[in-house]
Design a protein around this motif. Structure first.
Motif, PDB file in Angstrom:
ATOM      1  N   GLU A 196       0.599  -1.221  -0.177  1.00 57.03           N
ATOM      2  CA  GLU A 196       0.180   0.039   0.058  1.00 57.03           C
ATOM      3  C   GLU A 196       0.844   1.348  -0.085  1.00 57.03           C
ATOM      4  O   GLU A 196       0.561   2.172  -0.624  1.00 57.03           O
ATOM      5  N   GLU A 197       1.901   1.267   0.794  1.00 57.36           N
ATOM      6  CA  GLU A 197       2.842   2.460   0.679  1.00 57.36           C
ATOM      7  C   GLU A 197       3.620   2.631  -0.470  1.00 57.36           C
ATOM      8  O   GLU A 197       3.842   3.886  -0.757  1.00 57.36           O
ATOM      9  N   VAL A 198       3.764   1.455  -1.177  1.00 57.09           N
ATOM     10  CA  VAL A 198       4.562   1.686  -2.352  1.00 57.09           C
ATOM     11  C   VAL A 198       3.535   2.235  -3.524  1.00 57.09           C
ATOM     12  O   VAL A 198       3.949   3.149  -4.082  1.00 57.09           O
ATOM     13  N   LYS A 199       2.456   1.616  -3.570  1.00 60.73           N
ATOM     14  CA  LYS A 199       1.291   2.006  -4.391  1.00 60.73           C
ATOM     15  C   LYS A 199       1.027   3.797  -4.219  1.00 60.73           C
ATOM     16  O   LYS A 199       0.832   4.383  -5.161  1.00 60.73           O
ATOM     17  N   LYS A 200       0.919   4.278  -3.073  1.00 58.40           N
ATOM     18  CA  LYS A 200       0.693   5.542  -2.802  1.00 58.40           C
ATOM     19  C   LYS A 200       1.749   6.160  -3.103  1.00 58.40           C
ATOM     20  O   LYS A 200       1.521   7.524  -3.594  1.00 58.40           O
ATOM     21  N   TYR A 201       2.890   5.972  -3.064  1.00 61.85           N
ATOM     22  CA  TYR A 201       4.156   6.666  -3.219  1.00 61.85           C
ATOM     23  C   TYR A 201       3.993   6.663  -5.044  1.00 61.85           C
ATOM     24  O   TYR A 201       4.380   8.006  -5.505  1.00 61.85           O
ATOM     25  N   TYR A 202       3.726   5.657  -5.560  1.00 64.75           N
ATOM     26  CA  TYR A 202       3.701   5.893  -6.973  1.00 64.75           C
ATOM     27  C   TYR A 202       2.680   6.959  -7.302  1.00 64.75           C
ATOM     28  O   TYR A 202       2.727   7.793  -8.228  1.00 64.75           O
ATOM     29  N   GLU A 203       1.333   6.643  -6.799  1.00 64.68           N
ATOM     30  CA  GLU A 203       0.337   7.437  -7.380  1.00 64.68           C
ATOM     31  C   GLU A 203       0.540   9.209  -7.047  1.00 64.68           C
ATOM     32  O   GLU A 203       0.369   9.972  -7.632  1.00 64.68           O
ATOM     33  N   ASP A 204       1.326   9.321  -5.961  1.00 70.09           N
ATOM     34  CA  ASP A 204       1.677  10.609  -5.381  1.00 70.09           C
ATOM     35  C   ASP A 204       2.776  11.384  -6.221  1.00 70.09           C
ATOM     36  O   ASP A 204       2.749  12.713  -6.222  1.00 70.09           O
ATOM     37  N   ASN A 205       3.437  10.363  -6.905  1.00 72.10           N
ATOM     38  CA  ASN A 205       4.653  11.091  -7.640  1.00 72.10           C
ATOM     39  C   ASN A 205       4.788  10.626  -9.068  1.00 72.10           C
ATOM     40  O   ASN A 205       5.794  10.464  -9.718  1.00 72.10           O
ATOM     41  N   ILE A 248      14.773  16.858 -43.141  1.00 72.93           N
ATOM     42  CA  ILE A 248      14.511  16.015 -41.928  1.00 72.93           C
ATOM     43  C   ILE A 248      13.595  15.176 -42.407  1.00 72.93           C
ATOM     44  O   ILE A 248      12.479  15.139 -43.165  1.00 72.93           O
ATOM     45  N   VAL A 249      13.883  13.980 -41.940  1.00 72.48           N
ATOM     46  CA  VAL A 249      12.693  12.652 -41.976  1.00 72.48           C
ATOM     47  C   VAL A 249      12.732  12.123 -40.484  1.00 72.48           C
ATOM     48  O   VAL A 249      13.894  11.720 -40.108  1.00 72.48           O
ATOM     49  N   VAL A 250      11.231  11.828 -40.206  1.00 76.29           N
ATOM     50  CA  VAL A 250      11.370  11.354 -38.968  1.00 76.29           C
ATOM     51  C   VAL A 250      10.792   9.781 -39.075  1.00 76.29           C
ATOM     52  O   VAL A 250      10.071   9.460 -40.021  1.00 76.29           O
ATOM     53  N   ASP A 251      11.447   8.999 -38.236  1.00 70.84           N
ATOM     54  CA  ASP A 251      11.534   7.622 -38.436  1.00 70.84           C
ATOM     55  C   ASP A 251      10.598   6.973 -37.411  1.00 70.84           C
ATOM     56  O   ASP A 251       9.798   5.853 -37.806  1.00 70.84           O
ATOM     57  N   GLU A 252      10.301   7.401 -36.474  1.00 69.59           N
ATOM     58  CA  GLU A 252       9.476   7.053 -35.176  1.00 69.59           C
ATOM     59  C   GLU A 252       9.073   7.887 -34.274  1.00 69.59           C
ATOM     60  O   GLU A 252       9.928   8.982 -34.327  1.00 69.59           O
ATOM     61  N   LYS A 253       7.829   8.076 -33.769  1.00 67.67           N
ATOM     62  CA  LYS A 253       7.445   8.826 -32.899  1.00 67.67           C
ATOM     63  C   LYS A 253       6.879   8.113 -31.769  1.00 67.67           C
ATOM     64  O   LYS A 253       6.264   7.068 -32.014  1.00 67.67           O
ATOM     65  N   ASN A 254       7.179   8.481 -30.457  1.00 66.60           N
ATOM     66  CA  ASN A 254       6.508   8.120 -29.318  1.00 66.60           C
ATOM     67  C   ASN A 254       6.099   9.116 -28.545  1.00 66.60           C
ATOM     68  O   ASN A 254       6.546  10.142 -28.179  1.00 66.60           O
ATOM     69  N   GLU A 255       4.744   9.181 -28.119  1.00 66.21           N
ATOM     70  CA  GLU A 255       4.089   9.886 -27.303  1.00 66.21           C
ATOM     71  C   GLU A 255       4.456  10.025 -25.766  1.00 66.21           C
ATOM     72  O   GLU A 255       5.092   8.998 -25.328  1.00 66.21           O
ATOM     73  N   ALA A 256       4.157  11.070 -25.277  1.00 66.48           N
ATOM     74  CA  ALA A 256       4.446  11.046 -23.782  1.00 66.48           C
ATOM     75  C   ALA A 256       3.823  10.117 -23.019  1.00 66.48           C
ATOM     76  O   ALA A 256       2.605   9.675 -23.389  1.00 66.48           O
ATOM     77  N   SER A 257       4.627   9.504 -22.071  1.00 72.95           N
ATOM     78  CA  SER A 257       3.813   8.467 -21.392  1.00 72.95           C
ATOM     79  C   SER A 257       4.316   8.380 -19.948  1.00 72.95           C
ATOM     80  O   SER A 257       5.361   9.026 -19.393  1.00 72.95           O
ATOM     81  N   VAL A 258       3.655   7.591 -19.064  1.00 72.83           N
ATOM     82  CA  VAL A 258       3.955   7.362 -17.743  1.00 72.83           C
ATOM     83  C   VAL A 258       4.205   5.974 -17.488  1.00 72.83           C
ATOM     84  O   VAL A 258       3.398   5.052 -17.643  1.00 72.83           O
ATOM     85  N   LYS A 259       5.417   5.381 -16.915  1.00 71.58           N
ATOM     86  CA  LYS A 259       5.614   4.082 -16.605  1.00 71.58           C
ATOM     87  C   LYS A 259       4.566   3.483 -15.668  1.00 71.58           C
ATOM     88  O   LYS A 259       4.087   4.050 -14.936  1.00 71.58           O
ATOM     89  N   SER A 260       4.128   2.212 -16.178  1.00 71.37           N
ATOM     90  CA  SER A 260       3.208   1.490 -15.167  1.00 71.37           C
ATOM     91  C   SER A 260       3.907   1.314 -13.791  1.00 71.37           C
ATOM     92  O   SER A 260       5.193   1.277 -13.428  1.00 71.37           O
ATOM     93  N   PHE A 261       2.784   0.908 -12.974  1.00 68.35           N
ATOM     94  CA  PHE A 261       3.109   0.602 -11.545  1.00 68.35           C
ATOM     95  C   PHE A 261       4.067  -0.554 -11.639  1.00 68.35           C
ATOM     96  O   PHE A 261       5.132  -0.458 -10.777  1.00 68.35           O
ATOM     97  N   ASP A 262       3.835  -1.643 -12.145  1.00 63.58           N
ATOM     98  CA  ASP A 262       4.536  -2.831 -12.150  1.00 63.58           C
ATOM     99  C   ASP A 262       6.035  -2.593 -12.634  1.00 63.58           C
ATOM    100  O   ASP A 262       7.066  -3.270 -12.215  1.00 63.58           O
TER     101      ASP A 262
END
Length: 248
Positions: free
Chosen positions: A97-106, A199-213
């Motif tokens: 629970e503490e680990v999950k809360k820290y992840y959600e808060d940060n 310029i030629v773009v080969d790949e795009k990655n949207e902004a994301s948040v790493k999962s809890f796991d």
């Protein structure tokens, strides 16, 4: 399991358990060298030497000298201190629970910015850029071949490849063009302080948040370290008040 006797030196048995204890003290990447017959023989000889010198030291009564007593006291202090620290910190835990809360808060701490992976061709004039683009469009040259032929950037040796980058890593004009380009489309000439770019773009990655796991173990270790430091500082303050400290 039988603890095989490998040698007897100065009346003391040297066993397989003793040998394995010595091997376990080495870093893992070095242990394999001592698993061979030759490696084991080498360690057994070291253990024999240890027993012989230990016997000799006792015979000349080194264990009755003040130097010996001081050394034992110093070693004893280190062992007791280490055991006391382990006693104080050993029962600390961090709940899920503490680990999950820290992840959600940060969550912002685990965010990954949007990125693009791009190639470019850098030339001195707009005319040169248009010429290179025309040769790419007519399929006279691939983008990579045109980069090697025309580009003045060292990246020409990699076909103009700049790798992956996020906002803030390139000059504004280049960055704006790259992030707005469709994948695989060669840009119009883009002017920057360095010259003109295709310029030629080969790949795009949207902004994301790493999962809890993905970050759970890292967060767990981080919280454990924080809790240990906090507990250690707290105990030190209590012990200082109890036993006294006079800082000179």
């Amino acid at each position: 399991m039988e603890n095989k006797i490998l040698a007897v030196a100065a009346g003391n048995e040297i066993t397989e358990k003793d040998l394995n204890a010595i091997i376990s003290r080495y870093p893992e990447d070095r242990r394999a060298a001592f698993q061979t017959e030759q490696g084991k023989k080498q360690l057994i000889e070291q253990l024999i030497s240890f027993e012989l010198m230990n016997k000799f030291g006792k015979e000349i009564e080194l264990d009755k000298t003040q130097e010996y007593k001081d050394a034992i006291e110093s070693i004893s202090k280190e062992v007791i201190t280490s055991m006391a620290i382990n006693k104080v910190l050993g029962d600390l835990t961090v709940t899920d629970e503490e680990v999950k809360k820290y992840y959600e808060d940060n969550k912002e701490a685990f965010s990954q910015p949007a990125t693009v992976s791009a190639k470019h061709i850098l030339v001195a004039t707009e005319e040169d850029a248009k010429k290179a683009k025309q040769e790419i469009a007519s399929k006279e040259l691939s983008f990579e071949e045109a980069a090697k032929k025309y580009s003045t950037c060292p990246s020409k040796e990699q076909g103009g490849n700049l790798g992956s980058f996020s906002r803030g890593m390139m000059v504004p004009e280049f960055e704006e063009a790259a992030f707005n380009l469709e994948i695989g489309v060669v840009s119009e000439p883009v002017k920057t302080q360095f010259g003109y770019h295709l310029i030629v773009v080969d790949e795009k990655n949207e902004a994301s948040v790493k999962s809890f796991d993905e970050v759970k173990d890292m967060v767990l270790n981080q919280l454990m370290q924080q809790n240990q430091h906090k507990k250690y500082d707290q105990i030190l303050k209590e012990l200082e008040a109890k036993y006294g400290v006079d800082r000179k």
